[in-house]
Enzyme design. Structure first.
Site, PDB file in Angstrom:
ATOM      1  CB  SER A   1      -0.984   0.004   1.172  1.00 53.75           C
ATOM      2  OG  SER A   1      -0.319   0.157   2.395  1.00 53.75           O
ATOM      3  CG  ASN A   2       3.597   2.722   2.982  1.00 52.11           C
ATOM      4  OD1 ASN A   2       3.392   3.909   3.219  1.00 52.11           O
ATOM      5  ND2 ASN A   2       3.397   1.775   3.886  1.00 52.11           N
TER       6      ASN A   2
ATOM      7  NE  ARG B   1      20.901 -10.607   6.549  1.00 48.40           N
ATOM      8  CZ  ARG B   1      19.615 -10.948   6.594  1.00 48.40           C
ATOM      9  NH1 ARG B   1      18.761 -10.382   5.777  1.00 48.40           N
ATOM     10  NH2 ARG B   1      19.181 -11.844   7.450  1.00 48.40           N
TER      11      ARG B   1
ATOM     12  CG  MET C   1       8.133  -7.904   5.722  1.00 49.92           C
ATOM     13  SD  MET C   1       8.053  -6.570   6.926  1.00 49.92           S
ATOM     14  CE  MET C   1       7.959  -7.530   8.429  1.00 49.92           C
TER      15      MET C   1
ATOM     16  CB  ILE D   1      18.120  -7.393   8.059  1.00 45.03           C
ATOM     17  CG1 ILE D   1      17.144  -7.314   9.242  1.00 45.03           C
ATOM     18  CG2 ILE D   1      19.421  -6.659   8.365  1.00 45.03           C
ATOM     19  CD1 ILE D   1      17.578  -8.076  10.462  1.00 45.03           C
TER      20      ILE D   1
ATOM     21  CG  ASN E   1      12.209   1.277   6.139  1.00 49.53           C
ATOM     22  OD1 ASN E   1      11.379   0.683   5.445  1.00 49.53           O
ATOM     23  ND2 ASN E   1      12.338   1.027   7.430  1.00 49.53           N
TER      24      ASN E   1
ATOM     25  CG  HIS F   1       9.863   1.838  11.899  1.00 44.94           C
ATOM     26  ND1 HIS F   1      10.061   0.476  11.821  1.00 44.94           N
ATOM     27  CD2 HIS F   1       9.561   2.103  13.186  1.00 44.94           C
ATOM     28  CE1 HIS F   1       9.903  -0.054  13.020  1.00 44.94           C
ATOM     29  NE2 HIS F   1       9.601   0.920  13.868  1.00 44.94           N
TER      30      HIS F   1
ATOM     31  CB  SER G   1      10.034   7.549  11.391  1.00 44.38           C
ATOM     32  OG  SER G   1       9.583   7.704  12.716  1.00 44.38           O
TER      33      SER G   1
ATOM     34  CG  ASP H   1      13.679   0.151  11.966  1.00 41.52           C
ATOM     35  OD1 ASP H   1      13.638   0.102  10.725  1.00 41.52           O
ATOM     36  OD2 ASP H   1      13.130  -0.689  12.689  1.00 41.52           O
TER      37      ASP H   1
ATOM     38  CD  GLU I   1       2.983   3.135   7.671  1.00 47.01           C
ATOM     39  OE1 GLU I   1       3.356   2.513   6.679  1.00 47.01           O
ATOM     40  OE2 GLU I   1       2.695   2.568   8.743  1.00 47.01           O
TER      41      GLU I   1
HETATM   42  C1  GRF Z   1       3.859  -0.561   6.872  1.00 46.86           C
HETATM   43  O1  GRF Z   1       3.207  -0.470   8.099  1.00 46.86           O
HETATM   44  C2  GRF Z   1       5.257  -0.018   6.983  1.00 46.86           C
HETATM   45  O2  GRF Z   1       5.381   1.029   7.900  1.00 46.86           O
HETATM   46  C3  GRF Z   1       6.029  -1.221   7.462  1.00 46.86           C
HETATM   47  O3  GRF Z   1       5.436  -2.321   6.827  1.00 46.86           O
HETATM   48  C4  GRF Z   1       4.094  -2.015   6.455  1.00 46.86           C
HETATM   49  C5  GRF Z   1       4.010  -2.211   4.971  1.00 46.86           C
HETATM   50  O4  GRF Z   1       2.709  -2.059   4.479  1.00 46.86           O
HETATM   51  N1  GRF Z   1       7.435  -1.053   7.179  1.00 46.86           N
HETATM   52  P1  GRF Z   1       2.463  -1.966   2.907  1.00 46.86           P
HETATM   53  O5  GRF Z   1       3.066  -3.246   2.291  1.00 46.86           O
HETATM   54  O6  GRF Z   1       3.134  -0.744   2.399  1.00 46.86           O
HETATM   55  O7  GRF Z   1       0.974  -1.933   2.752  1.00 46.86           O
END
Ligand code: GRF
Length: 205
Positions: A13-14, A66, A95, A97, A112, A114, A141, A150, A179
């Site tokens: 969604s972001n 990694r 998700m 590191i 990023n 957070h 943030s 972070d 966000e």
């Molecule tokens: C969000 O809450 C973001 O802050 C965190 O992971 C989530 C990702 O959501 N890092 P989306 O995949 O952007 O919907």
């Protein structure tokens, strides 16, 4: 114009809020590539629908370190000209590191989002952490990514109030709304070269 690479793992969604702002010509950046570490990330479909190229580097079962995994990511970013000189990398619910090799190569070029007011509640389940701690406010943030968890310089933060009735779900929803507002704003500032980094601090012009 800079080239943007977005790294996702799930819902996206972001990523969507950033891509939609670009489509509306609010941000002068080329949405070059969306990369996921999961082939079934919902965000991949959204990116495709919005006409953005997608690639997957499956992390499950990846045989290598990694740093080797990140090397694959960097080679895709390079293919789409998301380079340390001409690119910006946005982690949007990615998700994993990131290796120090990757952060060093793209110093102050990876950002990023957070879901807490850093430096409070880093890591996973930040909304739950804030509720359990009894915080009266939390938020989100946008920050540069360095080799810590972070810990990089903060670009923009937004605050939301926590009330006694909030659950992890309602708080996450309130934070997510913010966000979606501040992440495109931060990308826009970067694209317009309005962010300077001085030690731990960012200076926005
Ligand atoms: C969000 O809450 C973001 O802050 C965190 O992971 C989530 C990702 O959501 N890092 P989306 O995949 O952007 O919907």
């Amino acid at each position: 114009m800079l080239n943007l690479g977005i790294l996702i793992s799930g819902r996206g969604s972001n990523m969507e809020s950033i891509l939609k702002s670009i489509k509306k010509k609010k941000i002068p950046i080329n949405p070059a590539i969306v990369i996921s570490n999961k082939h079934n990330a919902k965000g991949l479909k959204i990116a495709k629908k919005l006409g953005v190229k997608i690639e997957v580097v499956e992390s499950k079962g990846f045989k290598g370190t990694r740093a080797e995994y990140d090397k694959e990511i960097v080679s895709i970013l390079t293919k789409y000209r998301v380079t340390p000189k001409k690119g910006l990398v946005c982690l949007a619910g990615f998700m994993r590191i990131i290796s120090p090799e990757f952060t060093k190569k793209y110093k102050n070029r990876i950002i990023n989002i957070h879901p807490s007011l850093l430096p409070a509640f880093p890591g996973l389940d930040s909304q739950k952490q804030a509720l359990e701690y009894g915080a009266k406010v939390s938020g989100c943030s946008v920050h540069f990514v360095d080799s810590g968890m972070d810990t990089g310089p903060i670009i923009i933060q937004a605050v939301v109030k926590i009330n006694g009735k909030d659950t992890e779900e309602t708080l996450s929803k309130k934070i997510l709304k913010e966000e979606h507002r501040i992440y495109p704003e931060a990308v826009n500032l970067f694209a317009r070269k309005k962010i300077k980094v001085s030690g731990r601090k960012t200076i926005i012009s």
